[in-house]
Each structure stands twice: as structure tokens, then as C-alpha cells.
Scaffold this motif. Sequence first.
Motif, PDB file in Angstrom:
ATOM      1  N   ILE A 171      -2.717  -4.687 -13.280  1.00  0.00           N
ATOM      2  CA  ILE A 171      -3.184  -3.613 -12.341  1.00  0.00           C
ATOM      3  C   ILE A 171      -4.650  -3.356 -12.629  1.00  0.00           C
ATOM      4  N   ASN A 172      -5.795  -2.883 -12.382  1.00  0.00           N
ATOM      5  CA  ASN A 172      -6.737  -2.021 -12.263  1.00  0.00           C
ATOM      6  C   ASN A 172      -6.555  -1.355 -11.556  1.00  0.00           C
ATOM      7  N   LEU A 173      -6.369   0.919 -11.712  1.00  0.00           N
ATOM      8  CA  LEU A 173      -5.850   1.685 -10.643  1.00  0.00           C
ATOM      9  C   LEU A 173      -7.161   2.752 -11.377  1.00  0.00           C
ATOM     10  N   ASN A 174      -7.634   2.560  -9.925  1.00  0.00           N
ATOM     11  CA  ASN A 174      -8.583   3.787  -9.832  1.00  0.00           C
ATOM     12  C   ASN A 174      -8.337   5.158  -9.150  1.00  0.00           C
ATOM     13  N   VAL A 191      -4.309   5.110  -0.296  1.00  0.00           N
ATOM     14  CA  VAL A 191      -4.837   3.571  -0.984  1.00  0.00           C
ATOM     15  C   VAL A 191      -5.936   3.757  -0.033  1.00  0.00           C
ATOM     16  N   GLU A 192      -7.544   3.399  -0.843  1.00  0.00           N
ATOM     17  CA  GLU A 192      -8.377   2.811  -0.070  1.00  0.00           C
ATOM     18  C   GLU A 192      -9.048   2.256   0.037  1.00  0.00           C
ATOM     19  N   ARG A 193      -8.753   1.211  -1.152  1.00  0.00           N
ATOM     20  CA  ARG A 193      -8.791   0.048  -1.010  1.00  0.00           C
ATOM     21  C   ARG A 193      -7.212  -1.077  -1.857  1.00  0.00           C
ATOM     22  N   PHE A 194      -7.255  -2.061  -1.385  1.00  0.00           N
ATOM     23  CA  PHE A 194      -6.142  -2.900  -2.450  1.00  0.00           C
ATOM     24  C   PHE A 194      -6.874  -4.022  -2.243  1.00  0.00           C
ATOM     25  N   PHE A 195      -7.624  -4.552  -3.583  1.00  0.00           N
ATOM     26  CA  PHE A 195      -8.351  -5.577  -3.284  1.00  0.00           C
ATOM     27  C   PHE A 195      -7.947  -7.083  -4.881  1.00  0.00           C
ATOM     28  N   ARG A 225       0.936  -1.234  -0.450  1.00  0.00           N
ATOM     29  CA  ARG A 225      -0.176  -0.080  -0.005  1.00  0.00           C
ATOM     30  C   ARG A 225       0.615   1.162  -0.304  1.00  0.00           C
ATOM     31  N   THR A 226       1.914   1.230   0.399  1.00  0.00           N
ATOM     32  CA  THR A 226       2.636   2.287   1.038  1.00  0.00           C
ATOM     33  C   THR A 226       3.649   2.314  -0.185  1.00  0.00           C
ATOM     34  N   LEU A 227       4.413   1.483  -1.047  1.00  0.00           N
ATOM     35  CA  LEU A 227       4.300   1.371  -1.860  1.00  0.00           C
ATOM     36  C   LEU A 227       3.982   2.140  -3.230  1.00  0.00           C
ATOM     37  N   VAL A 228       2.894   1.842  -3.315  1.00  0.00           N
ATOM     38  CA  VAL A 228       1.384   2.461  -4.916  1.00  0.00           C
ATOM     39  C   VAL A 228       1.388   3.609  -4.023  1.00  0.00           C
ATOM     40  N   CYS A 229       1.161   3.920  -2.845  1.00  0.00           N
ATOM     41  CA  CYS A 229       1.202   5.575  -2.644  1.00  0.00           C
ATOM     42  C   CYS A 229       1.684   6.587  -3.021  1.00  0.00           C
ATOM     43  N   GLU A 230       3.336   6.069  -2.752  1.00  0.00           N
ATOM     44  CA  GLU A 230       4.684   6.512  -3.618  1.00  0.00           C
ATOM     45  C   GLU A 230       4.798   6.426  -4.968  1.00  0.00           C
ATOM     46  N   ILE A 231       4.215   5.366  -5.215  1.00  0.00           N
ATOM     47  CA  ILE A 231       4.437   5.838  -7.488  1.00  0.00           C
ATOM     48  C   ILE A 231       3.513   6.323  -7.624  1.00  0.00           C
ATOM     49  N   ILE A 266      -6.507  -1.421  -7.848  1.00  0.00           N
ATOM     50  CA  ILE A 266      -6.377  -0.942  -6.329  1.00  0.00           C
ATOM     51  C   ILE A 266      -7.734   0.566  -6.753  1.00  0.00           C
ATOM     52  N   GLU A 267      -7.875   1.217  -5.453  1.00  0.00           N
ATOM     53  CA  GLU A 267      -8.673   2.699  -5.267  1.00  0.00           C
ATOM     54  C   GLU A 267      -8.083   3.596  -4.445  1.00  0.00           C
ATOM     55  N   ALA A 268      -7.189   4.467  -5.212  1.00  0.00           N
ATOM     56  CA  ALA A 268      -6.529   5.464  -4.220  1.00  0.00           C
ATOM     57  C   ALA A 268      -6.999   7.470  -4.441  1.00  0.00           C
ATOM     58  N   THR A 269      -6.816   7.984  -3.554  1.00  0.00           N
ATOM     59  CA  THR A 269      -7.870   8.789  -3.394  1.00  0.00           C
ATOM     60  C   THR A 269      -6.073  10.770  -3.295  1.00  0.00           C
ATOM     61  N   ILE A 270      -6.003  10.858  -4.890  1.00  0.00           N
ATOM     62  CA  ILE A 270      -5.126  11.958  -4.432  1.00  0.00           C
ATOM     63  C   ILE A 270      -6.031  13.234  -3.702  1.00  0.00           C
ATOM     64  N   TYR A 271      -4.744  13.649  -1.936  1.00  0.00           N
ATOM     65  CA  TYR A 271      -5.864  15.049  -1.334  1.00  0.00           C
ATOM     66  C   TYR A 271      -5.104  16.162  -1.802  1.00  0.00           C
ATOM     67  N   CYS A 272      -5.371  17.271  -1.903  1.00  0.00           N
ATOM     68  CA  CYS A 272      -4.771  18.529  -2.560  1.00  0.00           C
ATOM     69  C   CYS A 272      -5.757  19.490  -1.737  1.00  0.00           C
TER      70      CYS A 272
END
Length: 305
Positions: free
Chosen positions: A276-279, A221-225, A194-200, A234-240
Motif C-alpha cells: 500500500i502507498n498511503l498518503n 478515504v478520498e481515493r482508493f485506487f 474503505r471503512t477499515l482503512v479509516c478506522e485503522i 490510498i489517499e485519506a484526509t484527517i479532519y480536526c
Amino acid sequence: MEAATTTKTKSLFVSVLGTPNVGKSSLINALVNSKVSIVSSKPQTTRNKIRGILTVDDSQIVFIDTPGLHNPKTHLGDYMISEIYSSFSGTDACIHVIDATKNITEYDKKFIKKFENLKTPVILAINKIDLLKDKTKLIEIMSEYSKLYNYNAIVPISAKTKNGKNDLMEELLKLTKPSDFFFSEDDITDQTERTLVCEIIREKLLWYLDKELPHGIAVVVERFFQKNENFANIEATIYCERENHKSIIIGKNGQMIKKVGTSARLELEKILSEKINLNLWVKVKENWRNKDSILHNLGYIKENI
């Protein structure tokens, strides 16, 4: 009567330190022979301590990547500085990384002051020697730093070309001590997937977005299924921090977010060896870098203040 030690292996924990953009993360990636830390041309790319692990025969070296020392302007910046100084705890040695094309800074002098109090072995790594047109300048750099501190070794190196890598490894192996391995021989990092996904994902944002905008971005990363052993959703949220930043990240007709997502997905597929399906979604959290509760939720502060 105490039993004689039967430990045949050796280990070394090394803090890799320096100012922003000297190439600490690139150097660790080169030493570990794998990408464990994200890299970009923008300062303050590294936010957390990240461990890169290299096991060679009977020796295991654990490299601790740290943020660049800077003058913090936000609570996130304060956290990053704390990550630098906490990396000294339990460390066996330090690598002080400098840029061969830059003059010595006040921050480098701060590190030297810290080294004097630590009394642990310190190696000076003069990075980016591939950018030096006049190689005789290395003699001046070595002389200048030698007057300020008695380094265990001074090694010119290029993280990009890996010139000098063997010399640095030779110096590090001299410092290893008898010890059991702390990590599996196959491990290259202690980061979770999860951390690796966020960093990439954050790295790609740093690559594609201009100026200061990426510094106000965090990824969760909100969801890693794991759909099966060869496919993950993988579902991830970008915060700004602002609505107009959100528009820039998404881009016209969604082109920017698509570019970031595609680039991140392709690299993650190589690293994780699966499809990977990345949203990706983008949300606004105003001034999140100065809000301790949000920093805690995003994983930057370990306990609520």
C-alpha cells in the motif's frame, strides 16, 4: 401442508454492550480470532456499530460492537448513543461486558433496565480478569450483578489472554437458532475496505496523540485506487477542529503524521495482504462534531437533518 424445514445451519446476532473502556472491541476481536474493531486505551474509541462474524461448523455468530454508553456532549455523542440503542433491533441476545477491576456504574444499571424490557437472553462477561490480583473478588462481582438481573450466564473472561473464551463460546452456541447463514462462511466483518482503512488510521491517531485531541478527529478515504491485484494507492484526509490541532497531528517536521501513516500502512498491508502507498492530509473543520451536515458527509448520520 407446509414443507418441513431443511435448514441445517444455525445463527445468532449478539449485541455487545458496556461502558467505555471495558474491552468490548478487544473481546470481539478475541472471539472472531481477527481484528475487526480498533482498540485503544481512550474512551469512546468505537463510534459506529461494527459487526464481527464467526462461523464455526454449522453455526454463525454475528457480534455487533457498539460505542460505550456515556453522557453525550456533542451531536456526534448523540449519534453514538443512538447506535447503541439501535443495536437492540433484531438482536437475538446481548453480552453485557464489565471491567472486573471497576465498580458497577449508573450506566450499567441503565443497561440492566433495558434488558428487563427486551426480554432477550443476556450473558454477563466479566472482562479483564487477568488484572485481578485477588481472584476471590469474582465471587463478589457475580453476587452483586446476580442481585440486579437474572443473567442467562455469567462468564469471567480475559480478552487479552483469551482465558474464558471457550466458556463464553459454549454459552453463545447454546443460544443459536435454526437459520440460513447471513454472511459467507469466510467473512469476518461487514465493513468495507474503505471503512477499515479509516478506522485503522483513526486507531493510530488514538494511540499516538494525547488526551482529548483524538475525539475531535475524523478520517475520510478520498481515493482508493487498486493499481494491480497486489498494490493499492490510498489517499485519506484527517479532519480536526482547530488549527493548533492540525499542527499537533502533523508534528514537528511532519514526524507525527509520518509515524501515524507508517503504522497504519504496515497494519493495513497485513490485513489486506497487499502493498500500500498511503498518503495522508490534515484539514480543519471547526466544531464538526456539532454540525449535522458535516456528520452526514463523514458517514455518522445516515440522512441529512
